[in-house]
Design an enzyme around this catalytic site. Sequence first.
Site, short mmCIF file in Angstrom:
data_model
loop_
_atom_site.label_atom_id
_atom_site.label_comp_id
_atom_site.label_asym_id
_atom_site.label_seq_id
_atom_site.Cartn_x
_atom_site.Cartn_y
_atom_site.Cartn_z
N TYR A 79 0.85 -1.20 0.00
CA TYR A 79 0.00 0.00 0.00
C TYR A 79 0.88 1.24 0.00
CZ TYR A 79 -5.01 -0.29 -0.03
OH TYR A 79 -6.30 -0.39 -0.45
N GLU A 81 -0.58 4.84 -0.46
CA GLU A 81 -1.38 6.06 -0.70
C GLU A 81 -0.55 7.29 -0.41
OE1 GLU A 81 -5.29 6.14 1.07
OE2 GLU A 81 -5.53 4.02 0.63
N ASP A 256 -7.06 14.60 -24.13
CA ASP A 256 -7.02 13.16 -23.83
C ASP A 256 -6.33 12.48 -25.01
OD1 ASP A 256 -7.46 10.48 -23.48
OD2 ASP A 256 -9.60 10.66 -23.03
N THR A 285 -3.92 6.90 -21.64
CA THR A 285 -3.73 5.52 -21.19
C THR A 285 -2.29 5.18 -21.56
OG1 THR A 285 -4.49 4.69 -23.32
CG2 THR A 285 -6.11 4.78 -21.55
N LYS A 288 -2.25 1.69 -25.07
CA LYS A 288 -2.69 1.66 -26.47
C LYS A 288 -1.45 1.85 -27.35
CE LYS A 288 -7.21 3.80 -25.35
NZ LYS A 288 -7.93 2.99 -24.52
N ARG A 294 -1.47 -1.86 -18.86
CA ARG A 294 -2.80 -1.25 -18.79
C ARG A 294 -2.81 -0.21 -17.66
NH1 ARG A 294 -7.29 -2.29 -21.09
NH2 ARG A 294 -6.09 -3.66 -22.43
N1 PLP Z 1 -9.98 8.07 -23.23
C1 PLP Z 1 -10.00 7.63 -24.49
C2 PLP Z 1 -9.84 8.63 -25.60
C3 PLP Z 1 -10.17 6.27 -24.76
O1 PLP Z 1 -10.21 5.85 -26.02
C4 PLP Z 1 -10.32 5.38 -23.67
C5 PLP Z 1 -10.50 3.93 -23.87
O2 PLP Z 1 -10.88 3.40 -24.84
C6 PLP Z 1 -10.31 5.88 -22.37
C7 PLP Z 1 -10.14 7.23 -22.18
C8 PLP Z 1 -10.52 4.99 -21.18
O3 PLP Z 1 -9.44 4.17 -20.95
P1 PLP Z 1 -9.54 2.90 -19.97
O4 PLP Z 1 -10.23 1.83 -20.72
O5 PLP Z 1 -8.11 2.58 -19.64
O6 PLP Z 1 -10.28 3.35 -18.75
#
Ligand code: PLP
Length: 492
Positions: A79, A81, A256, A285, A288, A294
């Site tokens: 842990y 935090e 994002d 993320t 990808k 992950r």
């Molecule tokens: N943001 C975008 C643009 C995504 O394409 C995705 C997932 O497909 C996410 C956020 C969410 O990611 P996660 O599945 O790791 O929660």
Amino acid sequence: MCVCRRTSGADVSSTDVNRELSSAYRTILSVIDQIEPRIADATRAELTDQRESLKLIASENYASLPVLATMGTWFSDKYAEGTVGHRFYAGCQNVDTVESVATEHARELFGAEYAYAQPHSGIDANLTAFWAILAHRVEQPRLAEFGAKNVNDLSEADWETLRKEFGEQRLMGMSLDAGGHLTHGFRPNISGKMFHQRSYGTDPETQLLDYDKVREAVREFKPLVLVAGYSAYARRINFATMREIADEVGATLLVDMAHFAGLVAGKVFTGDEDPVPHAHVVTTTTHKSLRGPRGGLILATEEYAPSVDRGCPLVLGGPLSHVMAAKAVALAEARTPDFQAYARDVADNAKSLAEGLLSRGAKLVTGGTDNHLVLIDVNNFGLTGRQAESALLDAGVVTNRNAVPNDPNGAWYTSGVRIGTPALTSRGFGADEFDKVAELIVEVLQNTEPVTASTGKPGKAKYTLADGVADRVKAQSAELLDNHPLYPGLEL
Ligand code: PLP
């Protein structure tokens, strides 16, 4: 036919490393066999499935064995935090090292002022970022005004005022059918319940982002948060322009880059197309196109850093230290010239795939691609996305259905199939192989017929695939896959 540059498989294809790790994986699986054999069997079966299918899901990839192996350690048991040097638990010195290395790589790789490696996933990264923006833009000024140091110092009445103000904020992102993501303020996701939301779309003719229209929509709605980024838009975004638009109304620009982080890391997206110098906050993320474990990651300017740094306990609990360790390894891999070559190949391969599809009669949303994905509008094969996705799967081609702008079939059946190049590029597929992939996809789509529903209306789910097509496509895919094995040298 395209002229091929040799593609880099980088560490995923590092035969020596994979061979060395084989005996470790064999041993681990034989031990798991003694405890719960169904899990050992499923793990072996998953490797076989991943090796034998044409994986074209735009959000998936293959992390290297060192990245995967790093997740399987005792860091999972700890842990931690808090933040580096400020933990709510004792004995976190090694987690401090892990988190510091991960964030150092992230800052240097992306040229960011600040990095936060704790989010467990993309959705966590976005939720943490949204609340950090609310803390910075709404809570901090109120605390100062009320003369409070933190929320615990507020009177009940002032706290109620602040809670109400959180609920009054506005967020604007790309519409779902133009390629935006559910976490960008849509009602089924918590972001849509937190914020008043409106979206901007794409031009009805070109299906491209029209920045003048985005500007108009932003001027009218005046969001606190402007989100740029997507899951299913096949084009690059000019983030310098998005920042200008955000600045006009005093919005925080959140990018994002979950889908295209690998192209930013690999220096394919530079200048105005690199979000980091332009956005206040960038979320992503790590699994990808970035090809890590992950997980999620947040980058921010110095101004937003203190709020993001309170992601735990704002939104998150204990960090997944074993995953942060794997993020550090993946980010170290992404800082190599091999990764830059990989990222260039991802984009070149997407172009080859798009050209191959267009030349064989497919229709693509936006007419092409300049990132890592293409979106086929399967309406002109007389199919729904659901039928196309299923027929392709029968032939061993793994894709996913996706809405197209103003989709007549809605978000469930859809009219699109999204196809991405990151995973197969990791196996070493080049432009010629992606041209062949285009041929196989079109062969399946041309030989799929919708089945009329019992109501007499055109069916949206059922279909028939002409005899022999699935076997023929599978045989040709197998040849491509055999030439580019996944984790060569890894024998279980
Ligand atoms: N943001 C975008 C643009 C995504 O394409 C995705 C997932 O497909 C996410 C956020 C969410 O990611 P996660 O599945 O790791 O929660």
